[in-house]
Write a protein that holds these residues in place. Structure first.
Motif, PDB file in Angstrom:
ATOM      1  N   ALA A   1       0.637  -1.416   0.206  1.00 32.19           N
ATOM      2  CA  ALA A   1       0.365   0.017   0.116  1.00 32.19           C
ATOM      3  C   ALA A   1       1.267   1.549   0.295  1.00 32.19           C
ATOM      4  O   ALA A   1       0.275   2.788  -0.585  1.00 32.19           O
ATOM      5  N   SER A   2       1.652   1.475   0.904  1.00 30.03           N
ATOM      6  CA  SER A   2       3.262   2.449   0.578  1.00 30.03           C
ATOM      7  C   SER A   2       3.312   3.347  -0.478  1.00 30.03           C
ATOM      8  O   SER A   2       3.373   4.505  -0.344  1.00 30.03           O
ATOM      9  N   ALA A   3       2.840   2.757  -1.534  1.00 27.27           N
ATOM     10  CA  ALA A   3       3.090   3.345  -2.462  1.00 27.27           C
ATOM     11  C   ALA A   3       1.958   3.016  -3.894  1.00 27.27           C
ATOM     12  O   ALA A   3       2.188   4.255  -4.797  1.00 27.27           O
ATOM     13  N   TYR A   4       1.241   2.636  -3.503  1.00 28.47           N
ATOM     14  CA  TYR A   4       0.032   2.299  -4.567  1.00 28.47           C
ATOM     15  C   TYR A   4      -0.794   3.510  -4.254  1.00 28.47           C
ATOM     16  O   TYR A   4      -1.444   3.246  -5.429  1.00 28.47           O
ATOM     17  N   PHE A   5      -0.965   4.052  -3.074  1.00 27.36           N
ATOM     18  CA  PHE A   5      -2.567   5.068  -3.390  1.00 27.36           C
ATOM     19  C   PHE A   5      -1.561   5.742  -4.317  1.00 27.36           C
ATOM     20  O   PHE A   5      -2.334   7.148  -4.054  1.00 27.36           O
ATOM     21  N   TYR A   6      -0.041   6.245  -4.651  1.00 28.69           N
ATOM     22  CA  TYR A   6       0.075   7.775  -5.535  1.00 28.69           C
ATOM     23  C   TYR A   6      -0.224   7.791  -6.287  1.00 28.69           C
ATOM     24  O   TYR A   6      -0.900   8.552  -6.909  1.00 28.69           O
ATOM     25  N   THR A   7      -0.700   6.861  -6.981  1.00 27.42           N
ATOM     26  CA  THR A   7      -1.672   6.606  -8.635  1.00 27.42           C
ATOM     27  C   THR A   7      -3.614   7.773  -7.952  1.00 27.42           C
ATOM     28  O   THR A   7      -3.118   9.104  -8.990  1.00 27.42           O
ATOM     29  N   TRP A   8      -3.503   7.249  -6.775  1.00 25.73           N
ATOM     30  CA  TRP A   8      -4.440   8.361  -6.863  1.00 25.73           C
ATOM     31  C   TRP A   8      -4.425   9.957  -6.554  1.00 25.73           C
ATOM     32  O   TRP A   8      -5.015  10.342  -6.886  1.00 25.73           O
ATOM     33  N   GLN A   9      -4.072  10.134  -5.317  1.00 24.93           N
ATOM     34  CA  GLN A   9      -3.236  11.579  -5.244  1.00 24.93           C
ATOM     35  C   GLN A   9      -2.908  12.063  -6.403  1.00 24.93           C
ATOM     36  O   GLN A   9      -3.324  13.214  -6.739  1.00 24.93           O
ATOM     37  N   PHE A  10      -2.094  11.247  -7.028  1.00 23.36           N
ATOM     38  CA  PHE A  10      -1.118  12.092  -7.746  1.00 23.36           C
ATOM     39  C   PHE A  10      -2.219  12.938  -9.077  1.00 23.36           C
ATOM     40  O   PHE A  10      -1.898  13.624  -9.911  1.00 23.36           O
TER      41      PHE A  10
ATOM     42  N   ILE B   1       7.941  -5.994  -2.510  1.00 21.46           N
ATOM     43  CA  ILE B   1       7.328  -5.230  -2.664  1.00 21.46           C
ATOM     44  C   ILE B   1       5.943  -3.973  -2.685  1.00 21.46           C
ATOM     45  O   ILE B   1       4.379  -4.211  -3.911  1.00 21.46           O
ATOM     46  N   GLN B   2       6.725  -2.510  -2.632  1.00 17.36           N
ATOM     47  CA  GLN B   2       6.103  -2.307  -2.831  1.00 17.36           C
ATOM     48  C   GLN B   2       5.807  -1.507  -4.035  1.00 17.36           C
ATOM     49  O   GLN B   2       4.789  -0.965  -4.767  1.00 17.36           O
ATOM     50  N   ALA B   3       6.702  -1.673  -4.664  1.00 19.82           N
ATOM     51  CA  ALA B   3       7.289  -1.484  -6.521  1.00 19.82           C
ATOM     52  C   ALA B   3       6.716  -2.109  -7.277  1.00 19.82           C
ATOM     53  O   ALA B   3       5.869  -1.586  -7.941  1.00 19.82           O
TER      54      ALA B   3
ATOM     55  N   ILE C   1     -10.224   3.024  -8.796  1.00 22.26           N
ATOM     56  CA  ILE C   1      -8.359   2.740  -8.258  1.00 22.26           C
ATOM     57  C   ILE C   1      -8.388   3.814  -6.731  1.00 22.26           C
ATOM     58  O   ILE C   1      -8.422   2.651  -5.836  1.00 22.26           O
ATOM     59  N   PHE C   2      -9.273   3.775  -6.726  1.00 21.23           N
ATOM     60  CA  PHE C   2     -10.005   4.974  -5.126  1.00 21.23           C
ATOM     61  C   PHE C   2     -10.215   3.678  -4.157  1.00 21.23           C
ATOM     62  O   PHE C   2      -9.722   3.574  -3.130  1.00 21.23           O
ATOM     63  N   ILE C   3     -10.960   2.771  -4.606  1.00 18.01           N
ATOM     64  CA  ILE C   3     -11.340   1.886  -3.892  1.00 18.01           C
ATOM     65  C   ILE C   3     -10.517   0.491  -3.659  1.00 18.01           C
ATOM     66  O   ILE C   3     -10.734   0.098  -2.489  1.00 18.01           O
ATOM     67  N   SER C   4     -10.082   0.140  -3.936  1.00 17.22           N
ATOM     68  CA  SER C   4      -8.888  -0.543  -4.408  1.00 17.22           C
ATOM     69  C   SER C   4      -7.500   0.153  -3.241  1.00 17.22           C
ATOM     70  O   SER C   4      -7.229  -0.860  -2.686  1.00 17.22           O
ATOM     71  N   THR C   5      -7.765   1.374  -3.386  1.00 15.88           N
ATOM     72  CA  THR C   5      -6.702   2.069  -2.194  1.00 15.88           C
ATOM     73  C   THR C   5      -6.983   1.676  -1.617  1.00 15.88           C
ATOM     74  O   THR C   5      -5.980   1.374  -0.527  1.00 15.88           O
ATOM     75  N   TRP C   6      -7.790   2.412  -0.944  1.00 13.25           N
ATOM     76  CA  TRP C   6      -8.955   1.887   0.311  1.00 13.25           C
ATOM     77  C   TRP C   6      -9.197   0.783   1.313  1.00 13.25           C
ATOM     78  O   TRP C   6      -8.472   1.027   2.166  1.00 13.25           O
ATOM     79  N   CYS C   7      -8.527  -0.495   0.291  1.00 15.70           N
ATOM     80  CA  CYS C   7      -9.421  -1.544   0.692  1.00 15.70           C
ATOM     81  C   CYS C   7      -7.544  -2.124   0.524  1.00 15.70           C
ATOM     82  O   CYS C   7      -8.123  -2.852   2.152  1.00 15.70           O
ATOM     83  N   LEU C   8      -6.751  -1.781  -0.354  1.00 14.87           N
ATOM     84  CA  LEU C   8      -5.464  -2.435   0.053  1.00 14.87           C
ATOM     85  C   LEU C   8      -4.343  -1.648   1.646  1.00 14.87           C
ATOM     86  O   LEU C   8      -4.211  -2.540   2.310  1.00 14.87           O
ATOM     87  N   VAL C   9      -5.018  -0.218   1.640  1.00 15.68           N
ATOM     88  CA  VAL C   9      -4.482   0.158   3.291  1.00 15.68           C
ATOM     89  C   VAL C   9      -5.324  -0.321   4.038  1.00 15.68           C
ATOM     90  O   VAL C   9      -4.397  -0.856   5.144  1.00 15.68           O
ATOM     91  N   ALA C  10      -6.722  -0.487   3.884  1.00 15.13           N
ATOM     92  CA  ALA C  10      -6.909  -1.608   5.471  1.00 15.13           C
ATOM     93  C   ALA C  10      -6.464  -2.278   5.427  1.00 15.13           C
ATOM     94  O   ALA C  10      -6.520  -2.933   6.361  1.00 15.13           O
ATOM     95  N   ALA C  11      -6.398  -3.833   4.547  1.00 14.30           N
ATOM     96  CA  ALA C  11      -5.693  -4.740   4.212  1.00 14.30           C
ATOM     97  C   ALA C  11      -4.083  -4.639   5.216  1.00 14.30           C
ATOM     98  O   ALA C  11      -3.634  -5.547   5.983  1.00 14.30           O
ATOM     99  N   GLY C  12      -3.389  -3.517   4.772  1.00 13.72           N
ATOM    100  CA  GLY C  12      -1.781  -3.389   5.863  1.00 13.72           C
ATOM    101  C   GLY C  12      -2.727  -3.311   6.604  1.00 13.72           C
ATOM    102  O   GLY C  12      -0.993  -3.560   7.885  1.00 13.72           O
TER     103      GLY C  12
END
Length: 488
Positions: free
Chosen positions: A264-273, A407-409, A428-439
């Motif tokens: 999750a540590s870099a996956y969320f960059y896609t939606w943010q940026f 794993i981050q990459a 993309i946003f929902i997948s990001t939120w789910c991955l953050v929760a899983a982490g």
């Protein structure tokens, strides 16, 4: 305790096998240069000027380009090759040494930044940007593994949180400076792309960063603030190092529970940026958003670093406190972001004028970028701190750093590719939120079962199969609190 004897030229005291050698630290200017904090600061400036500039470009959304698709494909290439190189980069780090690994790692950043200048001049050179991204991914794996190994082995166990936060603050300041260059260059622009001057300024800063690794001290000459020597790994065979990747998991399978956190540590960059910053704002607002995002990371890293090194809690208590803070910030930010994401789609942003800094809606939107910066910094500090809590062994730290960045990459490569194929923003946003929760969910049992108040010998078992050793000569190395044992 046995009688002590002075070791020639080192000023150290040598004890029996149950004790730890304590060395006298250098004096005068040498004491400043060889101080672990000085070297951490220099390491921070390497990342300030190389990955920091990369982040400044990424944070603009689309690398500052009008069409973000080519940039998304380039980022996907970066992280796809990064995932492979990072997994084995601990091996390379142990083989050639951290300084050379760090130097090699900086080169891809200069090439990548220059490729944006090329595509700005020759719009049909998208292939060069994607190729540069693939090469950057190879070198980035080496840079970040060397960085993790040095950062986590120079500090004592009690200093890990503050050293990580200092490094992360300096590193984030690099993106702040890069963003400030972009903001200054584009403040009077209302277009959607940046000019050549922005890329040239960022490229010059990146080239300065390439020169720093060879100015750093030899890790073998470093002594921690508690007088213990930083023991860097000797050069074992390639066979034993590749074997060590597998053995690290077998001897410490709890690291697997951190993989969703790492992902999750870099996956969320896609939606943010790309799907927020690039989708909604013009280049002036994107530049300002980018600037405050990375500036807030400095505060986020210091805030969580203070909690993770607090004296009023035991280490297990600090781990749970850090996890809870991360939980609260993550869910506040994503609930907030969801309220915005409901209001636009890929189709609607093509028909709507981009938001400018003078738009009455803008102040609330920029605060979301600030809180995303806080979350990003806290997330990374927590990842590094948990890795550091699992081991003080430099060999193990290099391998764990490789796991983290690999794993981050992989997660980031998937995120950028999903954006490049135009998956709906909401998906993309929902997948990001789910991955953050899983982490967060998966890391909790790891903290509960694995994090102790001090690292003990049983936690450090890393069997090594070196050249010239048979099965009866297998060695197990371990460390006590805040120290690294030398290889026998």
């Amino acid at each position: 305790m046995s009688s002590s004897s002075e070791e020639k030229g080192s000023g150290s005291t040598s004890h029996d096998n149950d004790s730890i050698s304590v060395y006298e630290r250098p004096k005068g200017l040498r004491a400043i240069y060889y101080h672990p904090l000085t070297q951490i600061i220099m390491l921070g400036f390497v990342c300030f000027l190389c990955p920091g500039m990369f982040n400044a470009l990424t944070g603009l959304g689309g690398g500052g380009q009008v069409d973000a698709t080519t940039s998304a494909n380039a980022n996907s290439a970066v992280y796809a090759t990064y995932a492979v190189s990072a997994f084995f980069s601990g091996t390379v780090n142990n083989k050639i040494g951290a300084r050379l690994t760090l130097l090699f790692g900086t080169l891809g950043y200069a090439l990548y930044v220059s490729s944006y200048l090329v595509i700005n001049i020759h719009p049909d050179a998208g292939w060069f940007l994607v190729t540069s991204g693939a090469l950057l991914g190879v070198t980035a794996g080496f840079l970040w593994t060397a960085q993790g190994s040095l950062m986590l082995s120079y500090c004592t166990e009690a200093q890990k949180g503050i050293y990580i936060s200092i490094f992360w603050g300096i590193f984030s300041l690099g993106a702040v400076v890069g963003s400030a260059v972009s903001l200054g260059q584009n403040f009077n622009s209302t277009s959607n792309g940046v000019g050549n001057g922005t890329y040239i300024g960022i490229l010059v800063l990146t080239l300065v960063g390439v020169t720093i690794p060879m100015m750093m001290a030899d890790p073998a000459k470093m002594i921690r603030t508690d007088g213990t020597r930083v023991v860097m790994p000797r050069h074992p065979s390639w066979k034993s190092e590749f074997h060590g990747l597998w053995v690290a998991i077998v001897t410490d399978p709890m690291v697997l529970l951190l993989f969703p956190l790492f992902c999750a540590s870099a996956y969320f960059y896609t939606w943010q940026f790309n799907d927020y910053n690039a989708a909604l704002f013009n280049i002036r607002a994107r530049s300002l958003n980018n600037f405050v995002h990375w500036l807030s990371q400095i505060f986020g890293s210091v805030m969580l670093g203070f909690v993770l090194d607090s004296k009023w809690l035991r280490r297990r208590g600090r781990a749970f406190a850090g996890w809870f803070i991360l939980l609260v910030v993550a869910f506040v930010v994503h609930i907030w972001a969801y309220e915005y994401q409901k209001t636009y789609t890929r189709s609607s942003v093509l028909l709507t004028p981009k938001m400018d800094i003078y738009d009455p809606r803008y102040p609330a939107h920029i605060w979301l970028m600030i809180f995303y910066g806080l979350l990003d910094a806290m997330w990374h500090v927590m990842c590094f701190w948990l890795i550091g809590a699992m081991s003080n062994d430099t060999n193990k730290l290099a391998i764990y750093s490789g796991f983290f960045h690999s794993i981050q990459a992989a997660g980031s490569a998937i995120g950028w590719r999903l954006d490049a194929i135009k998956l709906p923003y909401m998906n993309i946003f929902i997948s990001t939120w789910c991955l953050v929760a899983a982490g967060l969910v998966f890391s909790f049992p790891m903290i509960y079962l694995r994090v102790r108040d001090t690292t003990v010998l049983e936690d450090e078992g890393l069997i090594r199969r070196d050249q010239g050793l048979n099965d009866n000569d297998m060695k197990v190395k371990g460390v006590g609190e805040g120290h690294g044992n030398e290889m026998p």
